[in-house]
Design a protein around this motif. Sequence first.
Motif, short mmCIF file in Angstrom:
data_model
loop_
_atom_site.label_atom_id
_atom_site.label_comp_id
_atom_site.label_asym_id
_atom_site.label_seq_id
_atom_site.Cartn_x
_atom_site.Cartn_y
_atom_site.Cartn_z
N ARG A 1 0.83 -1.15 -0.04
CA ARG A 1 -0.03 -0.08 0.01
C ARG A 1 1.03 1.38 -0.08
O ARG A 1 2.05 1.26 0.36
CB ARG A 1 -0.91 0.09 1.23
N THR A 2 0.14 2.36 0.00
CA THR A 2 0.76 3.71 0.13
C THR A 2 -0.02 4.41 1.20
O THR A 2 -1.21 4.41 1.13
CB THR A 2 1.03 4.56 -0.88
N ILE A 3 0.52 5.13 2.01
CA ILE A 3 0.09 6.06 2.96
C ILE A 3 0.63 7.45 2.89
O ILE A 3 1.56 7.46 2.30
CB ILE A 3 0.13 5.41 4.23
N PRO A 4 -0.33 8.27 3.46
CA PRO A 4 0.23 9.79 3.38
C PRO A 4 1.45 9.77 4.25
O PRO A 4 1.67 9.12 5.41
CB PRO A 4 -0.74 10.49 4.08
N GLY A 5 2.59 10.43 3.95
CA GLY A 5 3.84 10.68 4.59
C GLY A 5 4.28 11.97 4.50
O GLY A 5 3.75 12.80 3.55
#
Length: 311
Positions: free
Chosen positions: A52-56
């Motif tokens: 997944r990608t998450i906000p960073g």
Amino acid sequence: MTVDPQIAAMLANAPEFPTAGSIPVDVLRKAVRDSSTAIPGPNVPIAAVEDRTIPGPGGELPIRLYTPVGTGPFPIVVYFHGGGWVVGDLDTQDMIARGLCAGSESIVVSVDYRLAPENPFPAAIEDAWAATQWAYANAREIGGDPERMGVAGDSAGGSLAAVSAIFARDAGAPALRAQVLFYGACNYPSVETPSAKEYANGPILRREDTMYFWSQYLTDPEREQHDFRASPLRAESHAGLAPAFVGTAECDPSRDDAENYGQKLKDAGVEVDVQRYKGMIHGFVSWVGFLPGAQQAMADANTFLKRQFAK
């Protein structure tokens, strides 16, 4: 101190790895990735693996979720790979994440934090803490229990886990149950320890490599080495931190620094289990698929995690 015979045989049959600073960063990353992904992983049951990608803080942050077999909600372990903050990714220590997931019966959130020198300190720890906060906020959605969380890492990732534990204590949440630190020095090597002298030429990790990685990570080492986000051993207080498992390798230049961090935690009243693995070298837990010493370290760490999560 003698290197484990199985490791010695492996090293004898392999070409010597170039020093970290002797080749371009992209070549170094590819060499580490190729050698790491060629290592067989542990044959353990995993119910699901999802990227997944998450906000960073620097944009989209890639993570990999490992879900254990069974019925949740499961404990959650946020894991940070090693590589001197310069090399490594979700694949290079996939075997460690799998071992932690299956053995501790926890969801593992493996974090592909930004690397130096393109993204120097404190980018990596900003990403690590952002991922820890995300796991806490989204625990239920991923099948986890926000009240049973831990952090873990190996080498540079061990330092990131240690700092994340300090952040969590200071923020008041998540109330981490455990931190697992595999050979994380947790301190800038401004003082040469006995193990750093004895194993200055390796095997695997040499003092020259260590100083190269730090030079890529810190832009102002004289000043930044004293920042606890770079050297968690130098934090003002270690009281009230999550119980810690500190696993070190006997034949490792970073051994004494890692064990000194364990002692620092003990002195502050933190519950600590420090285990030194005879004949092992830096990075040995990555060989959990076939090396008995690595399998023992993984089993010990997972026993520690399960005990803390059961409280």
